[in-house]
Motif scaffolding. Structure first.
Motif, PDB file in Angstrom:
ATOM      1  N   ASP A 132      16.535 -50.883  74.118  1.00 33.77           N
ATOM      2  CA  ASP A 132      17.049 -51.124  75.702  1.00 33.77           C
ATOM      3  C   ASP A 132      17.531 -50.094  76.065  1.00 33.77           C
ATOM      4  O   ASP A 132      17.839 -50.084  77.371  1.00 33.77           O
ATOM      5  CB  ASP A 132      18.242 -52.080  75.388  1.00 33.77           C
ATOM      6  CG  ASP A 132      17.662 -53.666  74.912  1.00 33.77           C
ATOM      7  OD1 ASP A 132      17.170 -54.368  75.803  1.00 33.77           O
ATOM      8  OD2 ASP A 132      17.868 -53.988  73.636  1.00 33.77           O
ATOM      9  N   THR A 133      17.665 -48.657  75.667  1.00 32.69           N
ATOM     10  CA  THR A 133      18.211 -47.633  76.215  1.00 32.69           C
ATOM     11  C   THR A 133      17.062 -46.817  76.952  1.00 32.69           C
ATOM     12  O   THR A 133      17.310 -45.904  77.322  1.00 32.69           O
ATOM     13  CB  THR A 133      18.739 -46.769  75.150  1.00 32.69           C
ATOM     14  OG1 THR A 133      17.929 -46.543  73.978  1.00 32.69           O
ATOM     15  CG2 THR A 133      20.119 -47.394  74.660  1.00 32.69           C
ATOM     16  N   GLU A 134      15.791 -47.542  77.046  1.00 30.82           N
ATOM     17  CA  GLU A 134      14.636 -46.557  77.612  1.00 30.82           C
ATOM     18  C   GLU A 134      14.864 -46.108  79.116  1.00 30.82           C
ATOM     19  O   GLU A 134      14.570 -45.103  79.385  1.00 30.82           O
ATOM     20  CB  GLU A 134      13.523 -47.455  77.468  1.00 30.82           C
ATOM     21  CG  GLU A 134      12.294 -46.757  77.991  1.00 30.82           C
ATOM     22  CD  GLU A 134      10.881 -47.683  78.021  1.00 30.82           C
ATOM     23  OE1 GLU A 134       9.932 -47.449  78.354  1.00 30.82           O
ATOM     24  OE2 GLU A 134      11.244 -48.971  77.613  1.00 30.82           O
ATOM     25  N   GLY A 146      26.642 -54.990  72.725  1.00 29.57           N
ATOM     26  CA  GLY A 146      25.094 -54.834  72.706  1.00 29.57           C
ATOM     27  C   GLY A 146      24.918 -54.339  74.047  1.00 29.57           C
ATOM     28  O   GLY A 146      25.487 -53.369  75.007  1.00 29.57           O
ATOM     29  N   PRO A 147      23.520 -54.536  74.352  1.00 31.63           N
ATOM     30  CA  PRO A 147      22.649 -53.888  75.707  1.00 31.63           C
ATOM     31  C   PRO A 147      23.559 -54.031  76.997  1.00 31.63           C
ATOM     32  O   PRO A 147      23.391 -53.198  77.730  1.00 31.63           O
ATOM     33  CB  PRO A 147      21.324 -54.507  75.592  1.00 31.63           C
ATOM     34  CG  PRO A 147      21.255 -54.830  74.093  1.00 31.63           C
ATOM     35  CD  PRO A 147      22.487 -55.162  73.637  1.00 31.63           C
ATOM     36  N   ARG A 196      30.142 -52.093  71.102  1.00 36.03           N
ATOM     37  CA  ARG A 196      29.086 -52.088  70.166  1.00 36.03           C
ATOM     38  C   ARG A 196      28.628 -53.416  70.016  1.00 36.03           C
ATOM     39  O   ARG A 196      27.420 -53.732  70.151  1.00 36.03           O
ATOM     40  CB  ARG A 196      29.399 -51.341  69.082  1.00 36.03           C
ATOM     41  CG  ARG A 196      28.148 -51.179  68.140  1.00 36.03           C
ATOM     42  CD  ARG A 196      28.739 -50.604  66.570  1.00 36.03           C
ATOM     43  NE  ARG A 196      29.301 -49.502  66.605  1.00 36.03           N
ATOM     44  CZ  ARG A 196      28.676 -48.211  66.536  1.00 36.03           C
ATOM     45  NH1 ARG A 196      27.356 -48.197  66.516  1.00 36.03           N
ATOM     46  NH2 ARG A 196      29.137 -47.066  66.404  1.00 36.03           N
ATOM     47  N   ILE A 202      25.466 -51.104  78.241  1.00 36.43           N
ATOM     48  CA  ILE A 202      24.751 -49.825  78.267  1.00 36.43           C
ATOM     49  C   ILE A 202      25.511 -49.192  79.716  1.00 36.43           C
ATOM     50  O   ILE A 202      25.585 -47.964  79.601  1.00 36.43           O
ATOM     51  CB  ILE A 202      23.481 -50.067  78.352  1.00 36.43           C
ATOM     52  CG1 ILE A 202      22.674 -50.399  77.090  1.00 36.43           C
ATOM     53  CG2 ILE A 202      22.536 -48.740  79.090  1.00 36.43           C
ATOM     54  CD1 ILE A 202      21.313 -50.507  76.832  1.00 36.43           C
ATOM     55  N   LEU A 229      21.255 -49.053  70.286  1.00 33.74           N
ATOM     56  CA  LEU A 229      20.837 -49.972  71.318  1.00 33.74           C
ATOM     57  C   LEU A 229      19.539 -49.781  71.568  1.00 33.74           C
ATOM     58  O   LEU A 229      18.947 -50.570  72.603  1.00 33.74           O
ATOM     59  CB  LEU A 229      21.846 -49.897  72.396  1.00 33.74           C
ATOM     60  CG  LEU A 229      23.119 -50.357  72.090  1.00 33.74           C
ATOM     61  CD1 LEU A 229      24.053 -50.280  73.390  1.00 33.74           C
ATOM     62  CD2 LEU A 229      23.412 -51.898  71.412  1.00 33.74           C
ATOM     63  N   ALA A 230      18.730 -48.805  71.078  1.00 32.56           N
ATOM     64  CA  ALA A 230      17.155 -48.541  71.405  1.00 32.56           C
ATOM     65  C   ALA A 230      16.497 -50.081  70.898  1.00 32.56           C
ATOM     66  O   ALA A 230      17.110 -50.928  69.879  1.00 32.56           O
ATOM     67  CB  ALA A 230      16.577 -47.737  70.748  1.00 32.56           C
ATOM     68  N   LEU A 265      24.854 -45.757  71.568  1.00 32.16           N
ATOM     69  CA  LEU A 265      23.592 -45.859  72.084  1.00 32.16           C
ATOM     70  C   LEU A 265      22.245 -45.804  71.333  1.00 32.16           C
ATOM     71  O   LEU A 265      21.415 -46.265  71.279  1.00 32.16           O
ATOM     72  CB  LEU A 265      23.390 -44.829  73.122  1.00 32.16           C
ATOM     73  CG  LEU A 265      24.219 -45.377  74.328  1.00 32.16           C
ATOM     74  CD1 LEU A 265      24.284 -43.903  75.335  1.00 32.16           C
ATOM     75  CD2 LEU A 265      23.704 -46.329  75.274  1.00 32.16           C
TER      76      LEU A 265
END
Length: 226
Positions: A58-60, A26-27, A23, A30, A55-56, A52
């Motif tokens: 960046d999770t797109e 971070g991104p 966590r 992923i 982390l939006a 997750l």
């Protein structure tokens, strides 16, 4: 690689600590989290999808695994997958069909967060209108409220839901009634068939301000909601 080795151990406490490290990373983490979503252990999948959410946006790019997680056998994983998609807002447009399917999930919280995710997507969720209208009959008040919020967010193209929203003006729960009035106002002039029902609903004091705003919007008068 070290974190992956920690996750492969059978030490539950180590898993928790590893998830917190991921966590904080971070991104960049992923790809590891995406692998965790496919783990056979429920606790690992729960940890991954929980991280997750935060982390939006960046999770797109990992919407496909999140959509798959919506059908997870564990309802908490499915619920948080809906939350993670909702955190993407309108960028989650490609996930609308999967979220629509989640509106029929047996677990109420999955249905609720799926509806909230559709609300966050906004007009790009227009294809969900029919299913959201059906969700206005859900036995859980929170799901009905979230469906109203989603229809309000979709706006004028949610016109096919007007009959169900009219019925929702008589819902036993006040907040559902308020949100139904707001949704009709957001649909605007296309919600003309609701005028009589809204006028009747205006006799309910807690609804009056929202109803007046809705009536003005339907009449084409732009006024801020109270």
């Amino acid at each position: 690689p070290l974190l992956r080795r920690f996750l492969n151990s059978h030490n539950g406490d180590l898993h928790l600590e590893t998830s917190e490290i991921i966590r904080r990373i971070g991104p960049v983490a992923i790809p590891v989290l995406t692998d965790m979503l496919r783990d056979d252990r429920t606790s690992i999948r729960r940890s991954a999808v929980d991280v997750l959410i935060d982390l939006a946006p960046d999770t797109e790019r990992i919407q496909p695994p999140l959509r798959h997680a919506l059908g997870d056998s564990d309802s908490l994983v499915a619920r948080d997958a809906a939350r993670a998609l909702g955190a993407l807002g309108k960028k989650a447009g490609p996930s609308v069909p999967a979220l629509v399917r989640a509106l029929s999930h047996e677990e109420p919280h999955v249905r609720l967060y799926a509806a909230e995710a559709l609300a966050s997507i906004g007009p790009k969720a227009a294809k969900a209108t029919k299913d959201l209208a059906r969700a206005l009959g859900d036995p859980i008040p929170g799901v009905r409220w979230a469906a109203c919020e989603a229809l309000a967010s979709i706006g004028p193209v949610a016109q096919p839901a007007v009959p169900q929203l009219i019925e929702a003006l008589k819902d036993e729960f006040l907040y559902v009634r308020i949100c139904a009035a707001g949704a009709l106002g957001s649909i605007g002039p296309k919600a003309q068939p609701a005028l009589e029902a809204l006028s009747t609903a205006a006799n309910d004091p807690p609804l009056r301000n929202e109803v007046e705003w809705a009536l003005n919007r339907i009449a084409g008068v732009e006024t801020p909601p109270s």
